[in-house]
Design a protein around this motif. Structure first.
Motif, PDB file in Angstrom:
ATOM      1  N   SER A  91      22.421  47.166  55.409  1.00 21.81           N
ATOM      2  CA  SER A  91      22.273  46.035  56.322  1.00 21.81           C
ATOM      3  C   SER A  91      22.284  44.690  55.596  1.00 21.81           C
ATOM      4  O   SER A  91      22.378  43.635  56.240  1.00 21.81           O
ATOM      5  N   LEU A  92      22.186  44.718  54.276  1.00 22.90           N
ATOM      6  CA  LEU A  92      22.204  43.483  53.492  1.00 22.90           C
ATOM      7  C   LEU A  92      23.619  43.168  53.040  1.00 22.90           C
ATOM      8  O   LEU A  92      24.451  44.064  52.854  1.00 22.90           O
ATOM      9  N   THR A  93      23.888  41.904  52.825  1.00 23.80           N
ATOM     10  CA  THR A  93      25.210  41.481  52.376  1.00 23.80           C
ATOM     11  C   THR A  93      25.414  41.820  50.905  1.00 23.80           C
ATOM     12  O   THR A  93      24.479  42.210  50.196  1.00 23.80           O
ATOM     13  N   VAL A  94      26.638  41.637  50.457  1.00 22.04           N
ATOM     14  CA  VAL A  94      26.947  41.839  49.044  1.00 22.04           C
ATOM     15  C   VAL A  94      26.044  40.965  48.177  1.00 22.04           C
ATOM     16  O   VAL A  94      25.419  41.445  47.223  1.00 22.04           O
ATOM     17  N   ASP A 114      32.951  37.500  38.129  1.00 20.07           N
ATOM     18  CA  ASP A 114      34.013  37.445  37.119  1.00 20.07           C
ATOM     19  C   ASP A 114      34.384  38.852  36.653  1.00 20.07           C
ATOM     20  O   ASP A 114      35.550  39.127  36.365  1.00 20.07           O
ATOM     21  N   LEU A 115      33.375  39.736  36.577  1.00 18.90           N
ATOM     22  CA  LEU A 115      33.630  41.108  36.164  1.00 18.90           C
ATOM     23  C   LEU A 115      34.238  41.943  37.293  1.00 18.90           C
ATOM     24  O   LEU A 115      35.029  42.851  37.040  1.00 18.90           O
ATOM     25  N   LEU A 116      33.838  41.649  38.535  1.00 21.43           N
ATOM     26  CA  LEU A 116      34.282  42.412  39.712  1.00 21.43           C
ATOM     27  C   LEU A 116      34.825  41.440  40.757  1.00 21.43           C
ATOM     28  O   LEU A 116      34.240  41.243  41.816  1.00 21.43           O
ATOM     29  N   PRO A 117      35.966  40.818  40.485  1.00 23.42           N
ATOM     30  CA  PRO A 117      36.458  39.731  41.342  1.00 23.42           C
ATOM     31  C   PRO A 117      36.774  40.147  42.773  1.00 23.42           C
ATOM     32  O   PRO A 117      36.777  39.301  43.670  1.00 23.42           O
ATOM     33  N   ALA A 118      37.009  41.434  43.016  1.00 28.21           N
ATOM     34  CA  ALA A 118      37.321  41.863  44.388  1.00 28.21           C
ATOM     35  C   ALA A 118      36.145  41.661  45.329  1.00 28.21           C
ATOM     36  O   ALA A 118      36.329  41.618  46.550  1.00 28.21           O
ATOM     37  N   LEU A 119      34.928  41.518  44.787  1.00 26.68           N
ATOM     38  CA  LEU A 119      33.763  41.291  45.642  1.00 26.68           C
ATOM     39  C   LEU A 119      33.663  39.851  46.133  1.00 26.68           C
ATOM     40  O   LEU A 119      32.907  39.566  47.065  1.00 26.68           O
ATOM     41  N   ARG A 122      34.184  39.228  49.730  1.00 28.55           N
ATOM     42  CA  ARG A 122      33.314  40.040  50.581  1.00 28.55           C
ATOM     43  C   ARG A 122      31.861  39.614  50.454  1.00 28.55           C
ATOM     44  O   ARG A 122      30.956  40.324  50.900  1.00 28.55           O
ATOM     45  N   TRP A 123      31.633  38.452  49.926  1.00 28.65           N
ATOM     46  CA  TRP A 123      30.312  37.978  49.513  1.00 28.65           C
ATOM     47  C   TRP A 123      29.278  38.027  50.627  1.00 28.65           C
ATOM     48  O   TRP A 123      28.121  38.394  50.407  1.00 28.65           O
ATOM     49  N   LYS A 124      29.674  37.669  51.824  1.00 28.40           N
ATOM     50  CA  LYS A 124      28.723  37.596  52.944  1.00 28.40           C
ATOM     51  C   LYS A 124      28.874  38.757  53.921  1.00 28.40           C
ATOM     52  O   LYS A 124      28.345  38.717  55.033  1.00 28.40           O
ATOM     53  N   VAL A 125      29.571  39.791  53.507  1.00 26.59           N
ATOM     54  CA  VAL A 125      29.783  40.966  54.351  1.00 26.59           C
ATOM     55  C   VAL A 125      28.679  41.989  54.078  1.00 26.59           C
ATOM     56  O   VAL A 125      28.279  42.203  52.929  1.00 26.59           O
ATOM     57  N   ALA A 126      28.175  42.626  55.132  1.00 27.48           N
ATOM     58  CA  ALA A 126      27.151  43.659  54.965  1.00 27.48           C
ATOM     59  C   ALA A 126      27.720  44.843  54.185  1.00 27.48           C
ATOM     60  O   ALA A 126      28.881  45.228  54.377  1.00 27.48           O
ATOM     61  N   ALA A 127      26.904  45.413  53.315  1.00 25.95           N
ATOM     62  CA  ALA A 127      27.371  46.521  52.474  1.00 25.95           C
ATOM     63  C   ALA A 127      27.888  47.683  53.307  1.00 25.95           C
ATOM     64  O   ALA A 127      28.846  48.358  52.919  1.00 25.95           O
ATOM     65  N   GLY A 128      27.274  47.933  54.462  1.00 20.43           N
ATOM     66  CA  GLY A 128      27.702  49.027  55.314  1.00 20.43           C
ATOM     67  C   GLY A 128      29.073  48.837  55.922  1.00 20.43           C
ATOM     68  O   GLY A 128      29.666  49.795  56.422  1.00 20.43           O
ATOM     69  N   SER A 129      29.597  47.607  55.883  1.00 22.34           N
ATOM     70  CA  SER A 129      30.919  47.317  56.438  1.00 22.34           C
ATOM     71  C   SER A 129      32.009  47.309  55.382  1.00 22.34           C
ATOM     72  O   SER A 129      33.183  47.079  55.704  1.00 22.34           O
ATOM     73  N   LEU A 130      31.653  47.550  54.135  1.00 25.09           N
ATOM     74  CA  LEU A 130      32.636  47.564  53.060  1.00 25.09           C
ATOM     75  C   LEU A 130      33.394  48.888  53.036  1.00 25.09           C
ATOM     76  O   LEU A 130      32.907  49.914  53.524  1.00 25.09           O
ATOM     77  N   SER A 131      34.558  48.875  52.438  1.00 29.58           N
ATOM     78  CA  SER A 131      35.285  50.117  52.194  1.00 29.58           C
ATOM     79  C   SER A 131      34.551  50.920  51.116  1.00 29.58           C
ATOM     80  O   SER A 131      33.668  50.394  50.411  1.00 29.58           O
ATOM     81  N   GLN A 135      32.204  49.422  48.169  1.00 30.90           N
ATOM     82  CA  GLN A 135      30.806  49.836  48.023  1.00 30.90           C
ATOM     83  C   GLN A 135      30.536  50.308  46.596  1.00 30.90           C
ATOM     84  O   GLN A 135      29.474  50.020  46.024  1.00 30.90           O
ATOM     85  N   GLN A 136      31.490  51.017  46.025  1.00 30.39           N
ATOM     86  CA  GLN A 136      31.300  51.484  44.650  1.00 30.39           C
ATOM     87  C   GLN A 136      31.252  50.307  43.679  1.00 30.39           C
ATOM     88  O   GLN A 136      30.435  50.284  42.746  1.00 30.39           O
ATOM     89  N   MET A 137      32.109  49.325  43.893  1.00 29.79           N
ATOM     90  CA  MET A 137      32.067  48.132  43.050  1.00 29.79           C
ATOM     91  C   MET A 137      30.733  47.408  43.183  1.00 29.79           C
ATOM     92  O   MET A 137      30.162  46.924  42.196  1.00 29.79           O
ATOM     93  N   LEU A 138      30.230  47.337  44.394  1.00 28.56           N
ATOM     94  CA  LEU A 138      28.945  46.683  44.619  1.00 28.56           C
ATOM     95  C   LEU A 138      27.831  47.460  43.919  1.00 28.56           C
ATOM     96  O   LEU A 138      26.924  46.851  43.325  1.00 28.56           O
ATOM     97  N   ALA A 139      27.871  48.778  43.972  1.00 29.47           N
ATOM     98  CA  ALA A 139      26.858  49.588  43.303  1.00 29.47           C
ATOM     99  C   ALA A 139      26.880  49.339  41.793  1.00 29.47           C
ATOM    100  O   ALA A 139      25.829  49.243  41.146  1.00 29.47           O
ATOM    101  N   VAL A 140      28.068  49.209  41.230  1.00 29.40           N
ATOM    102  CA  VAL A 140      28.183  48.897  39.808  1.00 29.40           C
ATOM    103  C   VAL A 140      27.672  47.486  39.535  1.00 29.40           C
ATOM    104  O   VAL A 140      26.935  47.250  38.564  1.00 29.40           O
ATOM    105  N   GLY A 141      28.037  46.536  40.397  1.00 29.83           N
ATOM    106  CA  GLY A 141      27.558  45.171  40.227  1.00 29.83           C
ATOM    107  C   GLY A 141      26.046  45.080  40.300  1.00 29.83           C
ATOM    108  O   GLY A 141      25.411  44.337  39.532  1.00 29.83           O
TER     109      GLY A 141
END
Length: 238
Positions: A91-94, A114-119, A122-131, A135-141
């Motif tokens: 429910s939280l954003t990136v 800079d390390l994960l530019p694809a995010l 998607r900065w203000k998108v809820a994590a549950g709405s990501l592909s 989501q995997q990139m966000l988990a690494v970030g």
């Protein structure tokens, strides 16, 4: 900033799953842990992160012995796990997922982008709405904002199409090169993992059946096949 395992035995209760494992992962390098399902890979990662108490042996980071079965202390020592289920706050954003995990003196959110530019888009998108890949990139970030000395990534490709994995895995190489973290990567996509790793082991029934440099293992597909079947093959350089 080396991650070192000495005679590590891991499992559940009194049941050993991984037996007497010795490994060393240097700062800025990537170790790929390969092997079939049920080999003990996730058990090993959970033990390194302190989520499971080791049944024997020890784990050290930069010469500091980690307390057994103490995840908070392992995390403070710089061991950070990206679990196979990602464990995001959907429910939280990136940006909120990253900010809530960021430690004092950790990298800035801009450095993570800079390390994960694809995010970035998607900065203000809820994590549950990501592909799944996002989501995997966000988990690494989220792991990176904790300033890991040892970064553990368990099944980065879980539930993802091979084409997505092929785009994601080079980021792991970039992270190791840029941050200097010692990276341990559990991965089912053998070829892709060996493309970005420095070294690799094959784990079968809790024991190492093959180990060597990624370059050597890529050149030894027949030994990889034998290792997956549990045959003792020594090192790829033998």
């Amino acid at each position: 900033m080396t991650l070192r395992l000495q005679n590590l035995t891991a499992g559940y209760g009194k049941l050993p799953i991984v037996r007497e494992l010795d490994l060393e992962v240097a700062s800025g390098s990537v170790l790929a842990i390969l092997g079939p399902n049920g080999a003990g890979k996730t058990t090993l990662m959970s033990t390194l992160a302190g989520l499971l108490p080791a049944l024997g042996g020890e784990v050290t980071v930069a010469g500091q012995r980690l307390p057994n079965g103490k995840p908070a202390k392992a995390n403070r020592a710089g061991v950070v796990l990206v679990p196979d289920n990602r464990a995001l706050f959907n429910s939280l954003t990136v940006s909120e997922n990253l900010e809530i995990a960021r430690v004092r003196n950790g990298p800035s959110l801009e450095e993570i982008l800079d390390l994960l530019p694809a995010l970035r888009s998607r900065w203000k998108v809820a994590a549950g709405s990501l592909s799944g890949g996002e989501q995997q990139m966000l988990a690494v970030g989220r792991a990176l904002v904790q300033k890991p000395t040892a970064l553990l990534i368990d099944e980065m490709s879980m539930g993802l199409a091979p084409v997505v994995v092929e785009a994601l895995l080079p980021a792991v190489r970039h992270i190791a090169d840029t941050t200097g973290a010692a990276v341990v990567l559990v991965e089912q996509h053998v070829r892709l993992a060996l493309e970005i790793a420095d070294e690799a082991i094959v784990l079968v029934h809790g024991e190492v059946t093959l180990r060597g440099s990624a370059t050597e293992l890529k050149a030894s597909p027949e030994r990889l096949r034998a290792a997956y079947l549990g045959g003792e093959t020594g090192t790829a350089a033998d």
